[in-house]
Scaffold this active site. Structure first.
Site, mmCIF file in Angstrom:
data_model
loop_
_atom_site.group_PDB
_atom_site.id
_atom_site.type_symbol
_atom_site.label_atom_id
_atom_site.label_comp_id
_atom_site.label_asym_id
_atom_site.label_seq_id
_atom_site.Cartn_x
_atom_site.Cartn_y
_atom_site.Cartn_z
ATOM 1 N N SER A 1 0.884 -1.355 0.030
ATOM 2 C CA SER A 1 0.043 0.089 0.030
ATOM 3 C C SER A 1 0.918 1.201 -0.160
ATOM 4 C CB SER A 1 -0.995 -0.093 1.369
ATOM 5 O OG SER A 1 -1.419 1.250 1.608
ATOM 6 N N TYR B 1 -2.350 -1.422 10.524
ATOM 7 C CA TYR B 1 -2.066 -1.565 8.816
ATOM 8 C C TYR B 1 -0.854 -0.954 8.369
ATOM 9 C CZ TYR B 1 -3.792 -1.111 4.138
ATOM 10 O OH TYR B 1 -4.153 -1.381 2.804
HETATM 11 P P1 NAD Z 1 -11.582 -6.401 -0.122
HETATM 12 O O1 NAD Z 1 -12.053 -6.382 1.217
HETATM 13 O O2 NAD Z 1 -12.533 -6.011 -1.158
HETATM 14 O O3 NAD Z 1 -10.974 -7.973 -0.594
HETATM 15 C C1 NAD Z 1 -10.056 -8.663 0.330
HETATM 16 C C2 NAD Z 1 -10.289 -9.937 0.243
HETATM 17 O O4 NAD Z 1 -9.597 -10.798 1.267
HETATM 18 C C3 NAD Z 1 -11.685 -10.648 0.029
HETATM 19 O O5 NAD Z 1 -11.783 -11.486 -0.990
HETATM 20 C C4 NAD Z 1 -11.825 -11.358 1.341
HETATM 21 O O6 NAD Z 1 -12.914 -12.676 1.414
HETATM 22 C C5 NAD Z 1 -10.372 -11.958 1.501
HETATM 23 N N1 NAD Z 1 -9.849 -12.257 3.092
HETATM 24 C C6 NAD Z 1 -10.289 -11.325 4.099
HETATM 25 N N2 NAD Z 1 -10.051 -11.959 5.273
HETATM 26 C C7 NAD Z 1 -9.365 -12.966 4.785
HETATM 27 C C8 NAD Z 1 -8.633 -14.206 5.470
HETATM 28 N N3 NAD Z 1 -8.617 -14.233 6.751
HETATM 29 N N4 NAD Z 1 -8.151 -15.300 4.606
HETATM 30 C C9 NAD Z 1 -8.376 -15.200 3.350
HETATM 31 N N5 NAD Z 1 -8.903 -14.165 2.577
HETATM 32 C C10 NAD Z 1 -9.540 -13.155 3.509
HETATM 33 O O7 NAD Z 1 -9.942 -5.634 -0.065
HETATM 34 P P2 NAD Z 1 -9.229 -5.075 -1.262
HETATM 35 O O8 NAD Z 1 -9.515 -3.499 -0.962
HETATM 36 O O9 NAD Z 1 -9.376 -5.550 -2.506
HETATM 37 O O10 NAD Z 1 -7.878 -4.962 -0.721
HETATM 38 C C11 NAD Z 1 -6.792 -6.051 -1.138
HETATM 39 C C12 NAD Z 1 -5.467 -5.680 -0.816
HETATM 40 O O11 NAD Z 1 -5.189 -4.453 -1.323
HETATM 41 C C13 NAD Z 1 -5.452 -5.394 0.769
HETATM 42 O O12 NAD Z 1 -3.969 -6.083 1.171
HETATM 43 C C14 NAD Z 1 -5.276 -4.085 1.105
HETATM 44 O O13 NAD Z 1 -4.739 -3.644 2.182
HETATM 45 C C15 NAD Z 1 -4.443 -3.331 -0.150
HETATM 46 N N6 NAD Z 1 -5.001 -2.050 -0.603
HETATM 47 C C16 NAD Z 1 -6.198 -1.753 -0.882
HETATM 48 C C17 NAD Z 1 -6.432 -0.592 -1.255
HETATM 49 C C18 NAD Z 1 -7.798 -0.122 -1.620
HETATM 50 O O14 NAD Z 1 -7.947 1.163 -1.907
HETATM 51 N N7 NAD Z 1 -8.669 -0.640 -1.741
HETATM 52 C C19 NAD Z 1 -5.402 0.352 -1.283
HETATM 53 C C20 NAD Z 1 -4.028 -0.176 -1.226
HETATM 54 C C21 NAD Z 1 -3.864 -1.328 -0.840
#
Ligand code: NAD
Length: 262
Positions: free
Chosen positions: A142, A155
């Site tokens: 991130s 985080y």
């Molecule tokens: P999201 O919540 O849409 O998806 C997360 C996924 O992880 C889902 O499929 C969920 O079922 C799964 N998950 C949750 N807990 C779990 C567990 N214990 N075991 C296995 N799977 C599990 O999240 P996102 O926004 O797509 O984020 C994905 C990654 O990207 C994360 O690591 C997040 O920190 C990173 N990220 C997101 C953003 C953003 O703006 N959305 C920005 C920077 C980084």
């Protein structure tokens, strides 16, 4: 571009993980989708992606908060497909609260899912990658892996840890003189269903239009004032998995609209 490659994407039944899986499958990789639910709904998402892309897409349920489950995910993928060429550590959760009130259980869960899971899956996949002389590990960190915001102690700590872990893994692979790379992708704000839902809440709470919420609340630290898309994170990941990226290792790629340039 990725024909014949076998990829695992953790936490990939929604959001960024599903976007990455879709791009990898679209470029010819066989893909393991994962989440912790073991549900028919998640199996159906894998079946739909297989139909859409023509790729072999299978679902393996495993809770990324548990070390043994992380290792088992890699073992089951190797048993199903014969090997793992690409490991994308994407699973992640968030909690926002000032440190003196931050629930200790949330700290433990965020560190486990966002950081330790990448250690456990990499530990399980590395021997096979080294033995075959090829592998690609992409950790979805991130902008918070490079910079901080208040109220996100767990985080930010976990994502900085992911960046550090990526460097160590890259160095160990390089010392072994194998074509195994490890890098961290650092997205800023990405347009996902979760963000879309937050947008509606913020419009109501602040009595603002969609554009006002985006400009004044969500993207204040994003110079381009635009969200990245899951497709862009997928394409960045796919590039890191390509042969052209063989000398890109132990580093970070920001997809953050200029956030970390500020
Ligand atoms: P999201 O919540 O849409 O998806 C997360 C996924 O992880 C889902 O499929 C969920 O079922 C799964 N998950 C949750 N807990 C779990 C567990 N214990 N075991 C296995 N799977 C599990 O999240 P996102 O926004 O797509 O984020 C994905 C990654 O990207 C994360 O690591 C997040 O920190 C990173 N990220 C997101 C953003 C953003 O703006 N959305 C920005 C920077 C980084």
């Amino acid at each position: 571009m990725l024909d014949g490659k076998i990829a695992i994407v953790t936490g990939s039944t929604s959001g960024i993980g599903l976007g990455i899986a879709r791009v990898l499958a679209g470029k010819g990789a066989s893909v393991v989708l994962n989440d912790h639910t073991h549900s028919d709904e998640s199996r159906a998402i894998a079946a739909d992606l297989a139909k859409e892309t023509g790729a072999d897409v299978r679902y393996i349920g495993a809770d990324m908060s548990k070390g043994e489950a992380c290792a088992r995910l890699v073992e089951e993928a190797e048993a199903a497909f014969g090997r793992v060429d690409i490991l994308v550590n994407n699973a992640g959760i968030q909690h926002v609260e000032k440190i003196e009130d931050f629930p200790t259980g949330k700290w433990d869960a965020i560190l486990a899912i966002n950081l330790s899971s990448a250690f456990h899956t990499t530990r399980a996949a590395m021997a096979g990658m080294k033995a075959r002389g090829h592998g690609r590990i992409v950790n979805i960190a991130s902008a918070h892996g490079l910079t901080a915001s208040p109220y996100k102690s767990a985080y930010v700590a976990a994502k900085h840890g992911v960046v550090g872990l990526s460097k160590v893994v890259a160095l160990e692979a390089a010392e072994a003189r194998v074509d195994v790379t490890c890098n961290a992708v650092c997205p800023g704000y990405v347009w996902t269903p979760l963000v879309e839902a937050q947008l509606a809440d913020q419009m109501r709470a602040n009595d603002m239009t969609k554009d006002e919420v985006i400009d004044k609340v969500m993207l204040t630290r994003t110079p381009t004032r635009e969200f990245a898309t899951v497709e862009q994170i997928g394409e960045t990941t796919a590039f890191l998995c390509s042969d052209a990226a063989v000398q890109i290792t132990g580093t970070t790629i920001s997809v953050d609209g200029g956030w970390t340039a500020l």
